[in-house]
Design a protein around this motif. Sequence first.
Motif, mmCIF file in Angstrom:
data_model
loop_
_atom_site.group_PDB
_atom_site.id
_atom_site.type_symbol
_atom_site.label_atom_id
_atom_site.label_comp_id
_atom_site.label_asym_id
_atom_site.label_seq_id
_atom_site.Cartn_x
_atom_site.Cartn_y
_atom_site.Cartn_z
ATOM 1 N N GLN A 31 0.821 -1.209 0.000
ATOM 2 C CA GLN A 31 0.000 0.000 0.000
ATOM 3 C C GLN A 31 0.860 1.266 0.000
ATOM 4 O O GLN A 31 0.639 2.195 -0.800
ATOM 5 C CB GLN A 31 -0.929 0.003 1.227
ATOM 6 N N ILE A 32 1.830 1.313 0.909
ATOM 7 C CA ILE A 32 2.666 2.509 1.046
ATOM 8 C C ILE A 32 3.503 2.746 -0.212
ATOM 9 O O ILE A 32 3.602 3.881 -0.716
ATOM 10 C CB ILE A 32 3.567 2.398 2.290
ATOM 11 N N LYS A 33 4.095 1.666 -0.740
ATOM 12 C CA LYS A 33 4.948 1.818 -1.921
ATOM 13 C C LYS A 33 4.139 2.276 -3.139
ATOM 14 O O LYS A 33 4.618 3.093 -3.946
ATOM 15 C CB LYS A 33 5.674 0.512 -2.213
ATOM 16 N N ALA A 34 2.925 1.748 -3.290
ATOM 17 C CA ALA A 34 2.084 2.181 -4.411
ATOM 18 C C ALA A 34 1.764 3.670 -4.289
ATOM 19 O O ALA A 34 1.798 4.412 -5.281
ATOM 20 C CB ALA A 34 0.795 1.360 -4.445
ATOM 21 N N HIS A 35 1.486 4.125 -3.074
ATOM 22 C CA HIS A 35 1.185 5.549 -2.879
ATOM 23 C C HIS A 35 2.417 6.399 -3.140
ATOM 24 O O HIS A 35 2.318 7.490 -3.734
ATOM 25 C CB HIS A 35 0.671 5.782 -1.453
ATOM 26 N N LEU A 36 3.581 5.931 -2.720
ATOM 27 C CA LEU A 36 4.814 6.674 -2.977
ATOM 28 C C LEU A 36 5.065 6.818 -4.476
ATOM 29 O O LEU A 36 5.589 7.845 -4.937
ATOM 30 C CB LEU A 36 6.000 5.971 -2.314
ATOM 31 N N ARG A 37 4.670 5.822 -5.258
ATOM 32 C CA ARG A 37 4.869 5.877 -6.711
ATOM 33 C C ARG A 37 3.771 6.678 -7.399
ATOM 34 O O ARG A 37 3.843 6.915 -8.611
ATOM 35 C CB ARG A 37 4.880 4.452 -7.299
ATOM 36 N N GLY A 38 2.739 7.054 -6.649
ATOM 37 C CA GLY A 38 1.623 7.780 -7.244
ATOM 38 C C GLY A 38 0.682 6.884 -8.008
ATOM 39 O O GLY A 38 -0.048 7.347 -8.899
ATOM 40 N N GLU A 39 0.663 5.599 -7.685
ATOM 41 C CA GLU A 39 -0.192 4.632 -8.378
ATOM 42 C C GLU A 39 -1.404 4.278 -7.524
ATOM 43 O O GLU A 39 -1.405 4.496 -6.303
ATOM 44 C CB GLU A 39 0.615 3.365 -8.696
ATOM 45 N N PRO A 40 -2.456 3.707 -8.138
ATOM 46 C CA PRO A 40 -3.620 3.255 -7.359
ATOM 47 C C PRO A 40 -3.207 2.201 -6.328
ATOM 48 O O PRO A 40 -2.291 1.404 -6.564
ATOM 49 C CB PRO A 40 -4.550 2.656 -8.424
ATOM 50 N N LEU A 41 -3.886 2.210 -5.202
ATOM 51 C CA LEU A 41 -3.567 1.254 -4.149
ATOM 52 C C LEU A 41 -4.013 -0.156 -4.550
ATOM 53 O O LEU A 41 -5.095 -0.322 -5.124
ATOM 54 C CB LEU A 41 -4.244 1.650 -2.843
ATOM 55 N N PRO A 42 -3.217 -1.165 -4.239
ATOM 56 C CA PRO A 42 -3.618 -2.543 -4.568
ATOM 57 C C PRO A 42 -4.880 -2.983 -3.843
ATOM 58 O O PRO A 42 -5.653 -3.778 -4.365
ATOM 59 C CB PRO A 42 -2.418 -3.376 -4.111
ATOM 60 N N PHE A 43 -5.101 -2.463 -2.606
ATOM 61 C CA PHE A 43 -6.242 -2.884 -1.801
ATOM 62 C C PHE A 43 -7.067 -1.665 -1.406
ATOM 63 O O PHE A 43 -6.543 -0.710 -0.837
ATOM 64 C CB PHE A 43 -5.781 -3.620 -0.539
ATOM 65 N N SER A 44 -8.350 -1.724 -1.693
ATOM 66 C CA SER A 44 -9.240 -0.615 -1.352
ATOM 67 C C SER A 44 -9.751 -0.779 0.074
ATOM 68 O O SER A 44 -9.606 -1.833 0.700
ATOM 69 C CB SER A 44 -10.434 -0.588 -2.314
ATOM 70 N N ALA A 45 -10.371 0.279 0.574
ATOM 71 C CA ALA A 45 -10.963 0.225 1.914
ATOM 72 C C ALA A 45 -12.102 -0.778 1.972
ATOM 73 O O ALA A 45 -12.465 -1.255 3.048
ATOM 74 C CB ALA A 45 -11.461 1.615 2.310
ATOM 75 N N THR A 46 -12.654 -1.132 0.816
ATOM 76 C CA THR A 46 -13.724 -2.136 0.763
ATOM 77 C C THR A 46 -13.149 -3.548 0.811
ATOM 78 O O THR A 46 -13.699 -4.439 1.472
ATOM 79 C CB THR A 46 -14.560 -1.959 -0.518
ATOM 80 N N ASP A 47 -12.029 -3.755 0.118
ATOM 81 C CA ASP A 47 -11.441 -5.094 0.018
ATOM 82 C C ASP A 47 -10.664 -5.491 1.274
ATOM 83 O O ASP A 47 -10.639 -6.670 1.647
ATOM 84 C CB ASP A 47 -10.486 -5.168 -1.182
ATOM 85 N N LEU A 48 -10.038 -4.527 1.901
ATOM 86 C CA LEU A 48 -9.050 -4.838 2.935
ATOM 87 C C LEU A 48 -9.624 -5.520 4.183
ATOM 88 O O LEU A 48 -8.999 -6.448 4.705
ATOM 89 C CB LEU A 48 -8.303 -3.560 3.318
ATOM 90 N N PRO A 49 -10.790 -5.125 4.714
ATOM 91 C CA PRO A 49 -11.262 -5.753 5.952
ATOM 92 C C PRO A 49 -11.398 -7.274 5.881
ATOM 93 O O PRO A 49 -11.036 -7.977 6.823
ATOM 94 C CB PRO A 49 -12.617 -5.072 6.187
#
Length: 680
Positions: free
Chosen positions: A555-573
Amino acid sequence: MDKGTLVEFRGQGDTDAQRSPRLGVAERPEGKKNWIVVDERGHSHSLHPRQITFTASDRLYGSSDITPFLKAVEVFLDPSSLEIAWEILIEEGGRAVEPKELAQLLFSEQTVPCIYAAHRLLSEDKLYFKQKGDLYEPRTAAQVAELKHQIEREAQRQSEQKAFFERWQQALAGEPVEWQSGDRPYLTALERYALFAEESPTRSTAADLLKQIGRPDSPQSAFQVLVDLGLWSHHENLFVRRSNLPTQFSESVLSAVRERLTMPPPDLERDRRDLTHLKVYTIDDESTAEIDDGLSLETLENGRQRVWIHIADPSRWIDLGDDLDKEAQRRSTTVYLPTGMIPMFPVELSTGPMSLIQGQLCCALSFGVILSDDGAVESYEITASTIKPTYRLTYEDVDEILELGVQAEPELIALSAWAERRQAWRMGQGAIAINMPESVIKVNGDDIDILVLEDSRSRNLVAEMMILAGEVAASYGQVHSLPLPFRSQPQPELPPEEELMQLEAGPVRSSAIRRCMPRSEMGIVPARHSSLGLEGYCQVTSPIRRYADLLAHFQIKAHLRGEPLPFSATDLPALLSSITTVVQESNFIERQTNRYWSLEFLRRQGNTVWSAMMLRWLREHESLGLILIEDLGLELAMRFHRSIDLGERLQVRVISSDPRMDRIVLEEYYETTASVSSSP
């Protein structure tokens, strides 16, 4: 029925399976319904009409006629002849027949011996005919084919079972055995019985196997047989076997490992920061193979210092959704047992390119933090990096360097100082310190060692830096509204301060606090972690051995690259819930396995006398307390038959210990008096 009638009968209580022919001659009636029948040996039987299955009254018979009659019948008892009769009757439309008619069909005559022979063939047949009242109806061709198939399968099963028992006896005799695929159902039956006792679905099969070799019918007996066969060890880990924990990697996963080692995937971090100029310390136990963190100290131009926590970057070596990722997600954690670890990733990767290995270029996720003088986070940065670990140190190495104040390693000394400030700052934020002895059990071959981990500056240094990285990760996630696996802990309801202060400082007070602490929780929204004294916390420092940490990296690395997150707030729980379930099972296995080996260690110590401390009451009304064996860091239940104060020290020894049954009996020891208390 008249006197002198020849009859076939079954004894009282005989089942169909016990229906061997017994002939007799009617002698006289008895009561309203019964008849007295005399067999060929002159023995009398009182028979109810339903016990009589055939009668012949063509002449007056005597008991001496029975043997010659059976000899006359014997020549006609060829079961294969039934197949011919069945084929004829099927061609005629499948009509039902009596034994008399079948005698004519088979033997071309209807004498009493022939009729009785037909009766015997029909009544004993299980393949071609089925009885309906006094008639016998031929089964259909499909029914006969299915029954033949069942008979063949049963014959094969009996043949396999016979061969299995031959190999069984060879194994018990110590001879080398190559088990066959047909043996697996029998061995599985024993394994499940040993593991699940009466709840085993194969209990009856296991009981039959044990009976055939003269062993008692019990789970313990099944366990011992598996040990005797050389399939299990005497110390087989039943907790692992009862679980869903995978202990081996599939060929597809191992194939993916080989591919990664020869052809790594493209690095998504095109701007990975070069931090190879920093001196990097990795600090672990000597036996640690998965090295997932390192520390550095950078002095800035303005003279201030930046602490760097470098975390191994295993996401560099896998792709989300590939075989390696799916397997790591399924396992969710590395399981550490006294006998060794069950890794989340194959060791070729986890202890190889994924680890921070001294002298090698390594990919990392680095957390650079500037702290205020009181230890609070003033500023931070997170970056994908390349580092080159300088020193591979043990905790003992670091303690020695810090104690001697080795001037050649000023960075390490400064890091330790920052760790102490951090700890003081967290305590000021309401962190709750629980200082209980922690022990590590190691099993090497037949040797068991229990090592108590002492509080030390080196362990405090590493612990504080890992907590710092977790605080920074949580802060980053909160600022940028990232769904991460945040860990939190509700505020406990502690006893009043004056009550706690009455308890002896150290294990007794810590034990009282610990029992009040609620479990930590994992969710996608940051919340206070009471025992750490932090408003937000996210574990990120062990991605090689904890999937939740790896997930945070993605999650953090994707955000650092400016890319969409692999896991959404819907998928993660849902994913976090699955991880939590697996981790809880793994933690249970670790606890139970450590408990097993601690009891086995104590069992081997015989009459050794141990120094102990009374920690707290478990059930005071039953005089059941919890003691701490100080030299081993082990907590055990013990029942007392005298008054005793919390914190009171005593001497104990083991009377008996059965690790397999999870039972231990302790007694309080005095040099000149008998024991006065014991474990439950």
